[in-house]
Design a protein around this motif. Structure first.
Motif, PDB file in Angstrom:
ATOM      1  N   GLY A 139       0.811  -1.210   0.000  1.00 16.93           N
ATOM      2  CA  GLY A 139       0.000   0.000   0.000  1.00 16.93           C
ATOM      3  C   GLY A 139       0.844   1.259   0.000  1.00 16.93           C
ATOM      4  N   ASP A 140       1.943   1.217   0.760  1.00 18.45           N
ATOM      5  CA  ASP A 140       2.851   2.372   0.781  1.00 18.45           C
ATOM      6  C   ASP A 140       3.449   2.617  -0.608  1.00 18.45           C
ATOM      7  OD1 ASP A 140       2.417   2.774   3.485  1.00 18.45           O
ATOM      8  OD2 ASP A 140       4.229   1.700   4.118  1.00 18.45           O
ATOM      9  N   ALA A 141       3.786   1.536  -1.310  1.00 18.26           N
ATOM     10  CA  ALA A 141       4.353   1.674  -2.661  1.00 18.26           C
ATOM     11  C   ALA A 141       3.322   2.297  -3.605  1.00 18.26           C
ATOM     12  CB  ALA A 141       4.800   0.314  -3.181  1.00 18.26           C
ATOM     13  N   PHE A 142       2.069   1.891  -3.460  1.00 21.41           N
ATOM     14  CA  PHE A 142       0.995   2.464  -4.285  1.00 21.41           C
ATOM     15  C   PHE A 142       0.840   3.959  -4.003  1.00 21.41           C
ATOM     16  CE2 PHE A 142      -3.553   3.635  -4.566  1.00 21.41           C
ATOM     17  CZ  PHE A 142      -3.792   3.378  -5.911  1.00 21.41           C
ATOM     18  N   ALA A 143       0.784   4.311  -2.713  1.00 20.87           N
ATOM     19  CA  ALA A 143       0.611   5.724  -2.330  1.00 20.87           C
ATOM     20  C   ALA A 143       1.786   6.567  -2.834  1.00 20.87           C
ATOM     21  CB  ALA A 143       0.465   5.844  -0.819  1.00 20.87           C
ATOM     22  N   ALA A 144       2.999   6.024  -2.736  1.00 17.80           N
ATOM     23  CA  ALA A 144       4.181   6.754  -3.214  1.00 17.80           C
ATOM     24  C   ALA A 144       4.112   6.962  -4.724  1.00 17.80           C
ATOM     25  CB  ALA A 144       5.447   5.988  -2.839  1.00 17.80           C
ATOM     26  N   ALA A 145       3.641   5.942  -5.439  1.00 19.31           N
ATOM     27  CA  ALA A 145       3.519   6.051  -6.894  1.00 19.31           C
ATOM     28  C   ALA A 145       2.468   7.092  -7.277  1.00 19.31           C
ATOM     29  CB  ALA A 145       3.166   4.690  -7.494  1.00 19.31           C
ATOM     30  N   VAL A 146       1.362   7.129  -6.531  1.00 20.34           N
ATOM     31  CA  VAL A 146       0.320   8.120  -6.797  1.00 20.34           C
ATOM     32  C   VAL A 146       0.839   9.529  -6.548  1.00 20.34           C
ATOM     33  CG1 VAL A 146      -1.955   8.959  -6.071  1.00 20.34           C
ATOM     34  CG2 VAL A 146      -1.571   6.503  -6.346  1.00 20.34           C
ATOM     35  N   ARG A 147       1.606   9.698  -5.460  1.00 19.84           N
ATOM     36  CA  ARG A 147       2.163  11.014  -5.166  1.00 19.84           C
ATOM     37  C   ARG A 147       3.132  11.463  -6.259  1.00 19.84           C
ATOM     38  NH1 ARG A 147       1.654   9.161   0.188  1.00 19.84           N
ATOM     39  NH2 ARG A 147       3.739   8.246   0.227  1.00 19.84           N
ATOM     40  N   GLU A 148       3.858  10.499  -6.823  1.00 22.95           N
ATOM     41  CA  GLU A 148       4.775  10.821  -7.909  1.00 22.95           C
ATOM     42  C   GLU A 148       3.996  11.292  -9.152  1.00 22.95           C
ATOM     43  OE1 GLU A 148       8.458   8.544 -10.160  1.00 22.95           O
ATOM     44  OE2 GLU A 148       8.105   8.206  -8.013  1.00 22.95           O
ATOM     45  N   LEU A 149       2.852  10.633  -9.404  1.00 23.44           N
ATOM     46  CA  LEU A 149       1.971  11.086 -10.481  1.00 23.44           C
ATOM     47  C   LEU A 149       1.520  12.514 -10.248  1.00 23.44           C
ATOM     48  CD1 LEU A 149      -0.778   8.459 -11.375  1.00 23.44           C
ATOM     49  CD2 LEU A 149       1.435   8.801 -12.456  1.00 23.44           C
ATOM     50  N   GLY A 150       1.045  12.752  -9.002  1.00 23.03           N
ATOM     51  CA  GLY A 150       0.515  14.065  -8.648  1.00 23.03           C
ATOM     52  C   GLY A 150       1.567  15.158  -8.790  1.00 23.03           C
ATOM     53  N   ALA A 151       2.802  14.816  -8.442  1.00 23.96           N
ATOM     54  CA  ALA A 151       3.885  15.806  -8.506  1.00 23.96           C
ATOM     55  C   ALA A 151       4.164  16.200  -9.956  1.00 23.96           C
ATOM     56  CB  ALA A 151       5.156  15.243  -7.861  1.00 23.96           C
ATOM     57  N   GLY A 152       3.946  15.222 -10.843  1.00 18.97           N
ATOM     58  CA  GLY A 152       4.207  15.510 -12.245  1.00 18.97           C
ATOM     59  C   GLY A 152       2.976  15.957 -13.006  1.00 18.97           C
ATOM     60  N   ALA A 153       1.832  16.035 -12.291  1.00 23.46           N
ATOM     61  CA  ALA A 153       0.568  16.363 -12.965  1.00 23.46           C
ATOM     62  C   ALA A 153       0.557  17.807 -13.451  1.00 23.46           C
ATOM     63  CB  ALA A 153      -0.592  16.120 -12.021  1.00 23.46           C
TER      64      ALA A 153
END
Length: 474
Positions: free
Chosen positions: A460-474
């Motif tokens: 779950g932490d890996a998923f959340a980190a990946a989502v945050r990376e998406l958001g940072a590049g959004a």
């Protein structure tokens, strides 16, 4: 040693089966009571040797690498809950007429005469959340309580500690119930039943029977799931105290002796005057966090147990509002470009994933991992109308891919054949490509995590980190 209190432990030969989170505390407690304790353990690695040395320094005997042989003179076996019932040690104990208790049974027997009653919760999914909701409701009523048991807080600590409680909210697994023959809860709930741990229990019937033990000797209420007939069947089969009632919970309009939902309100038609005519408002659906269907069911079960204990309606509402779910349980991570990203890494079996998928209308589903013998046909068939697309990863993803091909052939599927640390980021990026505004990208793996991750938390932490990376590049 029949039922009731065992008061004289002095010199009693007790064998504790298994080191670990329950075996070590049990060994220490029994040694402290004056018993002659021998711990047996299958494993003999560095960790086990360190644990053994600490116990031996106290005066406890430890035998590593031999969990099969019953030590001479054993008068009682106390086992870690995960040890399977068919182990040679237990067969030897049964042949010798020696009782076998789990750590829950030991805690039950060690309770004092004025001990706090137990409100017990079991079921395939939702136990931890329901117990935490129950504890929050009890606290809101001004009661001294704790969420204990399979939730990670030792029942032995709760029973033998200095803190005084009015009532305990107790999570119990099927393993723990199997080894707790004399447990008698004030009231108890079986939330649901789906195939799980069948390698341990041997059959679905044996698994259900162990779950049903939670109802034995209930005094006030046996709480069951109206939508899951198997739970009601267990109530019918239970031997309860005179006057104990069967109380159902439902996501629909409740009948008398049930709790349910009417126009967005959680209502009680069980613990009210003239339940054939009256209903008591308890809370609004919006007070449940998150208000997904399966979580509303958890809230109703918790409310039923609390009401069985005499908690006023306002405390149900206040407790549900105060409750915060644990991480990785249908947790909203972020919205990116109009798409919601939700982490339900705790959905480690098909039953939990089905409940998770039912909470959203249009889903890009991230799934896969270790199937543990599960089948995915029913899950995919039921969830197909909600699926926009699927991204599959993990060792047994082919099983889900085949079920999708049979029951949802029009759903686009991305099959990620990689297990490296970047695999989750790749999965989230693929999901983003497939999702449209208004969709939910849902991590509900329906599988265990250990093929790629240490546990569901890390996944779950890996998923959340990946989502945050998406958001940072959004």
């Amino acid at each position: 040693m029949g039922s009731g209190q065992v008061t004289d432990w002095q010199g009693k030969n007790v064998t504790v089966a298994g080191l670990g989170v329950s075996g070590i505390p049990a060994a220490k407690v029994l040694h402290g009571l004056g018993a002659k304790v021998t711990v047996v353990n299958d494993g003999d690695d560095d960790r086990a040797r360190a644990q053994a040395a600490a116990l031996e320094a106290l005066g406890v005997t430890v035998r590593l690498g031999d969990g099969a042989t019953l030590p001479d003179g054993t008068e009682l076996v106390v086992t870690a809950p995960g040890w399977k019932p068919d182990k040679p040690l237990f067969e030897a104990a049964r042949a010798a007429g020696v009782e076998i208790w789990g750590d829950v049974e030991l805690a039950w027997r060690l309770r004092g005469p004025d001990a706090a009653p137990w409100l017990a919760v079991t079921g395939t999914n939702g136990k931890t959340t329901t117990v935490q909701m129950l504890a929050a409701i009890l606290r809101a009523a001004g009661l001294r309580t704790a969420a204990v048991g399979n939730i990670g807080v030792s029942l032995l600590d709760a029973v033998l500690g200095d803190e005084e409680y009015d009532v305990l909210a107790v999570e119990l697994s099927s393993y723990q119930l199997h080894w707790a023959p004399s447990l008698r809860a004030h009231s108890a709930a079986v939330l649901n039943l789906a195939p799980d741990h069948l390698d341990w229990h041997g059959s679905m019937e044996a698994y259900a029977a162990d779950k049903g033990r939670v109802y034995e000797g209930n005094r006030v209420a046996c709480v069951y799931n109206v939508a899951d007939k198997a739970t009601e069947d267990l109530v019918r089969e239970a031997d309860v105290e005179e006057g104990c009632r069967a109380i159902g919970f439902t996501l629909g309009t409740p009948a008398p002796s049930q709790l349910g939902v009417v126009e967005g309100i959680l209502v009680d038609r069980a613990f009210v005057e003239d339940r054939h005519k009256n209903a008591q408002e308890l809370a609004e659906v919006s007070d449940v966090n998150p208000p997904a269907p399966h979580n509303i069911a958890n809230a109703l079960a918790a409310a039923a147990l609390a009401r069985a204990f005499g908690v006023p309606p306002r405390a149900v509402r206040d407790g549900l509002r105060a409750f915060t779910p644990d991480a990785h349980r249908i947790a909203h991570v972020a919205d990116v470009d109009g798409v919601a990203y939700v982490d339900d890494s705790k959905a480690t079996n098909t039953h939990a994933a089905e409940a998770s998928l039912a909470a959203y209308e249009s889903i890009v589903w991230i799934a896969g991992g270790l199937a543990k013998g599960a089948e995915f046909e029913e899950l995919v068939a039921k969830s197909a109308p909600r699926l926009r697309a699927a991204v599959l990863m993990g060792a047994d993803r082919v099983l889900i891919r085949e079920a999708l091909a049979r029951h949802a052939p029009e759903v686009p599927v991305v099959d990620l054949d990689r297990t490296d640390t970047g695999a989750m980021l790749a999965a989230v990026q693929e999901a983003r490509r497939l999702a449209q505004p208004g969709d939910t990208v849902l991590l509900a793996p329906a599988c265990a995590s250990m093929d790629m991750f240490a546990n569901y938390n890390q996944r779950g932490d890996a998923f959340a980190a990946a989502v945050r990376e998406l958001g940072a590049g959004a």
